[in-house]
Design a protein around this motif. Structure first.
Motif, mmCIF file in Angstrom:
data_model
loop_
_atom_site.group_PDB
_atom_site.id
_atom_site.type_symbol
_atom_site.label_atom_id
_atom_site.label_comp_id
_atom_site.label_asym_id
_atom_site.label_seq_id
_atom_site.Cartn_x
_atom_site.Cartn_y
_atom_site.Cartn_z
ATOM 1 N N GLU A 49 0.829 -1.204 0.000
ATOM 2 C CA GLU A 49 0.000 0.000 0.000
ATOM 3 C C GLU A 49 0.868 1.260 0.000
ATOM 4 N N LEU B 284 1.132 3.084 -4.367
ATOM 5 C CA LEU B 284 -0.113 2.759 -5.058
ATOM 6 C C LEU B 284 0.134 2.656 -6.557
ATOM 7 N N ILE C 194 -3.238 -6.787 -0.535
ATOM 8 C CA ILE C 194 -2.647 -5.478 -0.272
ATOM 9 C C ILE C 194 -1.798 -5.616 0.987
ATOM 10 N N SER D 108 -4.937 3.533 0.227
ATOM 11 C CA SER D 108 -5.820 2.902 -0.746
ATOM 12 C C SER D 108 -7.274 3.162 -0.363
ATOM 13 N N SER D 109 -8.089 3.449 -1.373
ATOM 14 C CA SER D 109 -9.504 3.737 -1.146
ATOM 15 C C SER D 109 -10.312 2.497 -1.499
ATOM 16 N N TYR E 108 -10.064 1.874 -5.091
ATOM 17 C CA TYR E 108 -8.779 1.252 -5.434
ATOM 18 C C TYR E 108 -8.835 -0.258 -5.214
ATOM 19 N N LEU E 109 -9.350 -0.650 -4.046
ATOM 20 C CA LEU E 109 -9.428 -2.076 -3.713
ATOM 21 C C LEU E 109 -10.330 -2.813 -4.703
#
Ligand code: C2E
Ligand code: CA
Ligand code: CA
Ligand code: CA
Length: 275
Positions: free
Chosen positions: A152, A155, A178, A186-187, A190-191
């Motif tokens: 993480e 990114l 991750i 990370s949002s 993102y995930l």
């Protein structure tokens, strides 16, 4: 910068070459080491949260240097990335692990997983798909789970190449984890974009367990967040029973740390696995 000092010290170590008059750039030195298969895998067990049996391992790179002895990854990975050699180095690691285990697939517990650390830059290289395919194919007689660990801290910027890469990895059945979760940014988007399967709670959070109330609160929030995202959790850096019990109570699916086993050479890992 933070990485500059260790890089410099390694460069001075490499200086032996210059002193003997045979000039070698860092890139040439990595090449030489790669050809001599000096980058080797160490394996650390990952255990199930409920009954602590070995369900998989993380593959950690070591540099077995002829003069400097065993070098830890923090001291050479950043420079290997800069020299553009992290891709073949990771490929070599995957080949070595495959070579060691492919002949004994039936000694592996069902669904055993192998986690490899992948640098962000590596995700621009579609050859990763072929390397993963070769790895998975070697275990056809007793399928394993291949997990790629993306930190993480760096990114990945999504573009056409990464979209294609992750789609192909997903189609192959490769799992994405991750790493160092909680230390980066990370949002949820993102995930989702990278179809993440596992979150590895950074060891700095695990280290807080059992200390003051505020720290415990922070750990609890990280676990809560991951649970709500419905992702499988791995806690790294588990060193004592207090931490282990806490993670069990909070239903963390997997644990990894010195309490269960240190990273070790493949032969030692295989002996302990079958013991
Ligand atoms: P990481 O992926 O977060 O790996 C976990 C690190 O924590 C490993 O350090 C491991 O030896 C250490 N560790 C495991 N259990 C414990 C514990 O109970 N307590 C403590 N204090 N530490 C524990 P290691 O092997 O020195 O690796 C450092 C980092 O280097 C890794 O952090 C990873 O980011 C990177 N790295 C290692 N191998 C590779 C590789 O093949 N490719 C890439 N790109 N990076 C790698
Ligand atoms: Ca990792
Ligand atoms: Ca980590
Ligand atoms: Ca780390």
């Amino acid at each position: 910068s933070i990485i500059f000092y260790p890089l410099l010290s390694l460069l001075f170590g490499l200086g032996a070459f210059w002193l003997t008059g045979r000039a070698a750039s860092p890139q040439q030195e990595f090449r030489r080491a790669l050809d001599k298969q000096e980058f080797i895998p160490y394996l650390q067990p990952v255990v199930t949260g409920d009954d602590a049996h070995w369900s998989g391992c993380e593959v950690l790179m070591r540099w077995q240097h002829p003069r400097q002895g065993m070098i830890a990854p923090d001291r050479f990975i950043p420079m290997a990335e800069e020299c553009g050699l992290i891709v073949p180095m990771t490929r070599s690691l995957m080949q070595q692990v495959r070579g060691q285990f492919a002949g004994r697939v039936h000694t592996l517990p069902k669904g055993f997983h192998f986690g490899f650390n992948i640098s962000a830059g590596h995700c621009k290289d579609l050859s990763l798909v072929e390397d993963c395919r070769d790895f998975i194919d070697a275990f056809k007689a007793n399928p394993i789970k291949l997990v790629l660990e993306l930190t993480e801290r760096e990114l990945i910027v999504a573009d056409e190449t990464t979209d294609r890469l992750f789609a192909e990895l997903h189609a192959l059945g490769v799992f994405i984890a991750i790493d160092d979760f909680g230390t980066g940014h990370s949002s949820l988007a993102y995930l989702q974009a990278f179809q993440v399967d596992f979150l590895k709670i950074d060891k700095s959070f695990v280290g807080m367990i059992g200390s003051d109330a505020l720290s415990s609160h922070i750990v609890e929030n990280v676990i809560d967040l991951a649970t709500r995202l419905e992702l499988q959790l791995v806690a790294e850096g588990v060193e004592n029973e207090v931490q282990a019990a806490y993670l069990r109570e909070h239903k963390v699916a997997f644990q990894q740390g010195y309490l269960y086993g240190r990273p070790m050479p493949m032969k030692a890992f295989i002996e302990q696995l079958s013991a």
